[in-house]
Design an enzyme around this catalytic site. Structure first.
Site, PDB file in Angstrom:
ATOM      1  N   GLU A 209     -11.989 -30.802  14.688  1.00 33.36           N
ATOM      2  CA  GLU A 209     -12.974 -31.429  13.818  1.00 33.36           C
ATOM      3  C   GLU A 209     -12.436 -31.888  12.473  1.00 33.36           C
ATOM      4  O   GLU A 209     -12.949 -31.503  11.427  1.00 33.36           O
ATOM      5  CB  GLU A 209     -14.167 -30.467  13.650  1.00 33.36           C
ATOM      6  CG  GLU A 209     -14.708 -30.063  15.015  1.00 33.36           C
ATOM      7  CD  GLU A 209     -15.830 -29.028  14.961  1.00 33.36           C
ATOM      8  OE1 GLU A 209     -16.161 -28.562  13.853  1.00 33.36           O
ATOM      9  OE2 GLU A 209     -16.346 -28.685  16.019  1.00 33.36           O
ATOM     10  N   ASN A 250      -9.076 -31.519  18.845  1.00 35.68           N
ATOM     11  CA  ASN A 250     -10.425 -31.564  19.431  1.00 35.68           C
ATOM     12  C   ASN A 250     -11.433 -32.051  18.394  1.00 35.68           C
ATOM     13  O   ASN A 250     -11.307 -31.752  17.202  1.00 35.68           O
ATOM     14  CB  ASN A 250     -10.894 -30.159  19.815  1.00 35.68           C
ATOM     15  CG  ASN A 250     -10.165 -29.591  21.019  1.00 35.68           C
ATOM     16  OD1 ASN A 250      -9.288 -30.221  21.583  1.00 35.68           O
ATOM     17  ND2 ASN A 250     -10.550 -28.389  21.394  1.00 35.68           N
ATOM     18  N   HIS A 286     -20.568 -31.546  23.443  1.00 35.80           N
ATOM     19  CA  HIS A 286     -21.816 -30.788  23.264  1.00 35.80           C
ATOM     20  C   HIS A 286     -22.939 -31.812  23.273  1.00 35.80           C
ATOM     21  O   HIS A 286     -23.247 -32.429  22.249  1.00 35.80           O
ATOM     22  CB  HIS A 286     -21.795 -30.023  21.934  1.00 35.80           C
ATOM     23  CG  HIS A 286     -20.768 -28.935  21.897  1.00 35.80           C
ATOM     24  ND1 HIS A 286     -20.834 -27.816  22.704  1.00 35.80           N
ATOM     25  CD2 HIS A 286     -19.643 -28.784  21.152  1.00 35.80           C
ATOM     26  CE1 HIS A 286     -19.797 -27.037  22.464  1.00 35.80           C
ATOM     27  NE2 HIS A 286     -19.054 -27.597  21.524  1.00 35.80           N
ATOM     28  N   GLU A 314     -15.495 -28.513  25.754  1.00 36.58           N
ATOM     29  CA  GLU A 314     -16.577 -27.582  25.388  1.00 36.58           C
ATOM     30  C   GLU A 314     -17.919 -28.058  25.926  1.00 36.58           C
ATOM     31  O   GLU A 314     -18.933 -28.022  25.224  1.00 36.58           O
ATOM     32  CB  GLU A 314     -16.663 -27.448  23.864  1.00 36.58           C
ATOM     33  CG  GLU A 314     -15.380 -26.972  23.226  1.00 36.58           C
ATOM     34  CD  GLU A 314     -15.467 -26.800  21.713  1.00 36.58           C
ATOM     35  OE1 GLU A 314     -16.583 -26.657  21.171  1.00 36.58           O
ATOM     36  OE2 GLU A 314     -14.398 -26.818  21.082  1.00 36.58           O
ATOM     37  N   ASP A 316     -21.428 -28.636  27.169  1.00 35.21           N
ATOM     38  CA  ASP A 316     -22.759 -28.082  27.453  1.00 35.21           C
ATOM     39  C   ASP A 316     -23.778 -29.178  27.169  1.00 35.21           C
ATOM     40  O   ASP A 316     -23.495 -30.119  26.426  1.00 35.21           O
ATOM     41  CB  ASP A 316     -23.067 -26.772  26.706  1.00 35.21           C
ATOM     42  CG  ASP A 316     -22.833 -26.801  25.210  1.00 35.21           C
ATOM     43  OD1 ASP A 316     -22.880 -27.888  24.603  1.00 35.21           O
ATOM     44  OD2 ASP A 316     -22.619 -25.720  24.628  1.00 35.21           O
TER      45      ASP A 316
HETATM   46  C1  XIL Z   1     -18.743 -21.335  18.684  1.00 33.94           C
HETATM   47  C2  XIL Z   1     -18.822 -20.029  19.471  1.00 33.94           C
HETATM   48  O1  XIL Z   1     -19.210 -20.297  20.796  1.00 33.94           O
HETATM   49  C3  XIL Z   1     -19.823 -19.093  18.811  1.00 33.94           C
HETATM   50  O2  XIL Z   1     -19.813 -17.817  19.457  1.00 33.94           O
HETATM   51  C4  XIL Z   1     -19.482 -18.917  17.333  1.00 33.94           C
HETATM   52  O3  XIL Z   1     -20.482 -18.135  16.714  1.00 33.94           O
HETATM   53  C5  XIL Z   1     -19.384 -20.267  16.654  1.00 33.94           C
HETATM   54  O4  XIL Z   1     -18.429 -21.075  17.337  1.00 33.94           O
HETATM   55  N1  XIL Z   1     -17.142 -26.194  18.408  1.00 33.94           N
HETATM   56  C6  XIL Z   1     -16.038 -25.394  18.543  1.00 33.94           C
HETATM   57  C7  XIL Z   1     -16.224 -23.978  19.004  1.00 33.94           C
HETATM   58  O5  XIL Z   1     -14.901 -25.861  18.422  1.00 33.94           O
HETATM   59  O6  XIL Z   1     -15.224 -23.138  18.500  1.00 33.94           O
HETATM   60  C8  XIL Z   1     -17.584 -23.444  18.640  1.00 33.94           C
HETATM   61  O7  XIL Z   1     -17.719 -22.146  19.239  1.00 33.94           O
HETATM   62  C9  XIL Z   1     -18.650 -24.380  19.123  1.00 33.94           C
HETATM   63  C10 XIL Z   1     -18.503 -25.723  18.453  1.00 33.94           C
END
Ligand code: XIL
Length: 394
Positions: A209, A250, A286, A314, A316
């Site tokens: 990020e 990422n 996400h 990641e 979802d």
């Molecule tokens: C999230 C975890 O899943 C949580 O348990 C934690 O509280 C916060 O971070 N982007 C990312 C991940 O790169 O590391 C994040 O993971 C979700 C968003």
């Protein structure tokens, strides 16, 4: 006649097995019986589990694209999500997991099944606050536990992460360090982390990020102290610590055409033109049900055209609660579309869901009123989304 045909076949086999592969020729992969060495001036490069190719060598200053030294496990058979991903030529279908979840036997039983998951990412335990909570004091027990879990079940690991503005201990963010001090802090952190896992991890997401949604650089302690050079510093430290692991950057909201994706494309171009090591871009994905970007596949192609691989790191797909049959059906379509996009792009190496079950999703605590984002429900039952995943890989 028969004998000479056999001799000819044997001769071809022997020459294939012993001669060096030509530029652009195959030099490895599952089932490959030919030469695994390349003619001078080319390097045998893993494209996917089934295909390695002799690509033109680049100047060593470019430091790009090493073959990972973490081995790729044998592909499971059957029709579950990872077995199908492997059959589609990808390295894995994987999931994030977290240490606290490993005491849940029913959860672990599914997590450990490599026909479902061929790869794990630690959701938290390799982050800076977990690994170097005080300056120079490193703890790897959490990350080590996830690595052991993965190794015991023939799953590969992705590291996560080396430099991120979040989950950063205050000794880093509020330390008031000079640029020289912060440079050595980043180098020491990335180098110690990556060295600890040398040979165990296929890919490190070194940095997540770096950009704001409008494509400008995120204002954080790294950028504010060092400008964009912090990216070079971290990437170079990670590469030096484990030359066999791929290094990714990422981000989220780079999955669609727009200012943020353009900034990431420009960053990759710039890094490559200056010989700074970078091997891949992780598209976090996400997403929101019904809003999967239609430009996902073309964005991935734009990244791979720059000579990096991509991965969905990641995934979802959340919905506004309560869930309904219609929302779950749309989610099935959405998962299918995301997997199909990765399947269609040869440089997309795999897909990771950000935990496989709603039981442990980060979504409800982060996005108020939203949830049900994962392919298994909170009772560890498969949702229609899972069928979308397998339908797309098949
Ligand atoms: C999230 C975890 O899943 C949580 O348990 C934690 O509280 C916060 O971070 N982007 C990312 C991940 O790169 O590391 C994040 O993971 C979700 C968003």
């Amino acid at each position: 006649m028969k004998l000479s045909a056999t001799i000819l076949a044997l001769a071809i086999y022997v020459s294939l097995a012993t001669a060096q592969s030509q530029e652009w020729g195959q030099c490895g992969g599952i089932g490959w019986a030919g030469s695994t060495t390349c003619v001078s001036g080319t390097v045998c490069t893993v494209i996917n589990a089934y295909y390695s190719q002799c690509l033109p060598a680049r100047p060593s200053s470019e430091c790009t694209g090493p073959t990972s030294t973490a081995s790729i496990p044998p592909a499971p058979t059957g029709s579950n999500s990872n077995a199908l991903a492997r059959a589609a030529g990808k390295l894995y279908f994987g999931t994030a997991t977290d240490n606290s979840e490993l005491s849940d036997a029913a959860y672990v039983a599914i997590l450990s099944d490599d026909s479902y998951f061929g790869q794990l990412t630690p959701a938290n335990s390799m982050k800076w606050d977990a690994t170097e909570p005080e300056q120079g004091v490193f703890t790897f027990s959490g990350g080590d536990q996830i690595v052991s879990q993965a190794k015991a079940h023939s799953q590969i690991m992705r590291g996560h992460n080396c430099v991120w503005y979040n989950q950063l201990p205050s000794w880093v963010s509020n330390g008031g360090f000079t640029s020289a001090q912060l440079t050595s802090i980043i180098q020491n952190h990335c180098s110690t982390l990556v060295s600890h896992y040398k040979g165990e991890i296929i890919t490190h997401a070194f940095e997540t990020e770096p950009f704001n949604d409008d494509g400008t650089w995120r204002s954080d302690v790294f950028y504010n102290t060092l400008g964009t050079s912090y990216v070079d510093i971290a990437l170079q430290a990670a590469r030096a610590a484990d030359p066999g692991a791929k290094i990714y950057i990422n981000d989220y909201n780079i999955e669609m055409t727009g200012a943020k994706a353009t900034s990431m494309l420009n960053l990759i171009k710039d890094l490559k033109s200056r010989g700074i090591p970078v091997d891949g871009v992780g598209l976090q994905c996400h997403f929101i049900v019904g809003e999967v970007p239609t430009s996902l596949q073309s964005i991935m192609q734009q990244f791979t055209a720059l000579g990096v691989e991509v991965a969905i790191t990641e995934l979802d797909i959340r919905m506004t609660l309560p869930a309904s049959t219609a929302l779950l059906a749309q989610q099935e379509t959405d998962y299918k579309n995301v997997i199909s996009a990765c399947k269609a792009v040869s440089g997309c190496v795999g897909v990771t869901v950000w935990d496989y079950t709603d039981k442990y999703s980060w979504v409800p605590s982060t996005f108020s009123g939203q949830g049900e984002a994962c392919p298994w429900d909170a009772n560890l039952q498969k949702k229609p989304a899972y069928s979308g995943i397998t339908a797309a890989w098949a």
